[in-house]
Design a protein around this motif. Structure first.
Motif, PDB file in Angstrom:
ATOM      1  N   LYS A 118      47.843  44.755  36.266  1.00 42.52           N
ATOM      2  CA  LYS A 118      47.057  43.730  35.576  1.00 42.52           C
ATOM      3  C   LYS A 118      45.689  43.512  36.210  1.00 42.52           C
ATOM      4  N   ALA A 119      45.278  44.406  37.095  1.00 42.95           N
ATOM      5  CA  ALA A 119      43.985  44.253  37.770  1.00 42.95           C
ATOM      6  C   ALA A 119      42.856  44.169  36.747  1.00 42.95           C
ATOM      7  N   LEU A 120      42.020  43.146  36.885  1.00 40.95           N
ATOM      8  CA  LEU A 120      40.930  42.947  35.929  1.00 40.95           C
ATOM      9  C   LEU A 120      39.684  42.378  36.586  1.00 40.95           C
ATOM     10  N   THR A 121      39.858  41.396  37.468  1.00 43.52           N
ATOM     11  CA  THR A 121      38.712  40.749  38.103  1.00 43.52           C
ATOM     12  C   THR A 121      38.151  41.644  39.215  1.00 43.52           C
ATOM     13  N   ILE A 160      40.171  44.456  41.435  1.00 40.07           N
ATOM     14  CA  ILE A 160      39.767  45.869  41.416  1.00 40.07           C
ATOM     15  C   ILE A 160      39.439  46.350  42.823  1.00 40.07           C
ATOM     16  N   ALA A 161      38.820  45.469  43.633  1.00 41.77           N
ATOM     17  CA  ALA A 161      38.519  45.823  45.018  1.00 41.77           C
ATOM     18  C   ALA A 161      39.801  46.083  45.800  1.00 41.77           C
ATOM     19  N   GLU A 162      40.807  45.255  45.570  1.00 37.03           N
ATOM     20  CA  GLU A 162      42.101  45.441  46.250  1.00 37.03           C
ATOM     21  C   GLU A 162      42.788  46.707  45.748  1.00 37.03           C
ATOM     22  N   PHE A 163      42.664  46.978  44.441  1.00 33.26           N
ATOM     23  CA  PHE A 163      43.191  48.206  43.840  1.00 33.26           C
ATOM     24  C   PHE A 163      42.566  49.423  44.518  1.00 33.26           C
ATOM     25  N   THR A 164      41.249  49.408  44.672  1.00 32.40           N
ATOM     26  CA  THR A 164      40.517  50.508  45.305  1.00 32.40           C
ATOM     27  C   THR A 164      40.974  50.717  46.743  1.00 32.40           C
ATOM     28  N   VAL A 175      45.656  30.975  30.723  1.00 26.15           N
ATOM     29  CA  VAL A 175      45.405  32.309  31.283  1.00 26.15           C
ATOM     30  C   VAL A 175      43.897  32.474  31.411  1.00 26.15           C
ATOM     31  N   SER A 176      43.436  32.829  32.603  1.00 27.89           N
ATOM     32  CA  SER A 176      42.003  33.008  32.846  1.00 27.89           C
ATOM     33  C   SER A 176      41.784  34.326  33.575  1.00 27.89           C
ATOM     34  N   ASP A 177      40.959  35.207  32.978  1.00 25.88           N
ATOM     35  CA  ASP A 177      40.689  36.529  33.565  1.00 25.88           C
ATOM     36  C   ASP A 177      41.980  37.281  33.873  1.00 25.88           C
ATOM     37  N   GLY A 178      42.963  37.118  32.982  1.00 24.62           N
ATOM     38  CA  GLY A 178      44.223  37.832  33.154  1.00 24.62           C
ATOM     39  C   GLY A 178      45.204  37.163  34.100  1.00 24.62           C
ATOM     40  N   GLU A 179      44.796  36.063  34.743  1.00 24.06           N
ATOM     41  CA  GLU A 179      45.664  35.357  35.684  1.00 24.06           C
ATOM     42  C   GLU A 179      46.284  34.140  35.003  1.00 24.06           C
ATOM     43  N   VAL A 180      47.610  34.019  35.083  1.00 27.07           N
ATOM     44  CA  VAL A 180      48.308  32.873  34.498  1.00 27.07           C
ATOM     45  C   VAL A 180      48.131  31.665  35.406  1.00 27.07           C
TER      46      VAL A 180
END
Length: 224
Positions: A34-37, A41-45, A187-192
């Motif tokens: 669900k990475a979006l913000t 994305i930085a943590e995903f990277t 839900v804001s920026d994909g975060e519940v």
């Protein structure tokens, strides 16, 4: 993992997620699906770089032989059920407000005078429903920003702040049929922003549908 990292660097977020899923790494897939913000994305990277350049970390990951699929319904499906059956559902507003994570600034009633002092209004609204429960609200979904708002509408009356005298007319306009509107960004920026809604359901078919979907809990345990 390297292919996922390369696509993420090029801004191809969905392709990067598909590539990660194809590795069958359930630990990273569940974490970053669900990475979006920007922060997500930085943590995903960072996790992908670790997997590529320090592969020993994968020893602690859950690696399957297929893509791990959730058997739960999606959030959008849940919203659709709530919207279609809103007349049969009331929610505990106090519980919602206590567990809601506000995303914006709270507005203060009144205005500032020329000296910057707060002048409070001489009129206020009072809700006609005195209990904790209100009718299920309507939903507005913005898929571009991954945001879902729930609008709660409540009947209210206009009274004087000083002595709470009921006001029925202002400048020749009747104000005996007033509604107040409060928007909750669930839900804001994909975060519940809320973990649960405390509800009462007046329709058995609606209750059975929500129970069948595994959406009802009582005291922390699924309703049987």
């Amino acid at each position: 993992m390297a292919f996922a990292k390369a696509n993420l660097a090029d801004g191809n977020l969905n392709t990067a997620k598909y590539a990660l899923a194809s590795t069958f790494d359930a630990t990273l897939t569940e974490k970053h699906a669900k990475a979006l913000t920007n922060a997500q994305i930085a943590e995903f990277t960072e996790d992908l770089e670790q997997a590529v350049f320090a592969p020993d970390v994968l020893k602690n990951h859950e690696i399957g032989d297929r893509v791990k699929v959730s058997d739960k319904i999606s959030l959008l499906e849940l919203i659709k059920i709530l919207e279609e059956n809103s007349n049969s559902i009331i929610i505990n507003l106090k519980h919602l407000q206590e567990n809601y994570q506000r995303k914006g600034l709270k507005r203060i009633e009144g205005k500032r005078d020329e000296n910057g002092n707060l002048v409070k209004p001489w009129l206020k609204t009072e809700f006609l429903d005195g209990g904790e429960y209100v009718q299920m609200g309507s939903f507005a979904i913005n898929q571009n920003t991954a945001t879902i708002n729930m609008l709660i509408t409540r009947k209210a009356k206009l009274v004087k702040v000083e002595d709470e005298t009921l006001i029925a007319e202002v400048a020749g306009i009747l104000v005996t049929d007033l509604n107040t509107f409060n928007n909750y960004t669930i839900v804001s920026d994909g975060e519940v922003n809320i973990k649960s809604l405390r509800t009462k359901i007046s329709s058995k078919p609606v209750f059975d549908l929500l129970k069948k979907c595994g959406l009802l809990e009582k005291n922390g345990s699924p309703v049987q």
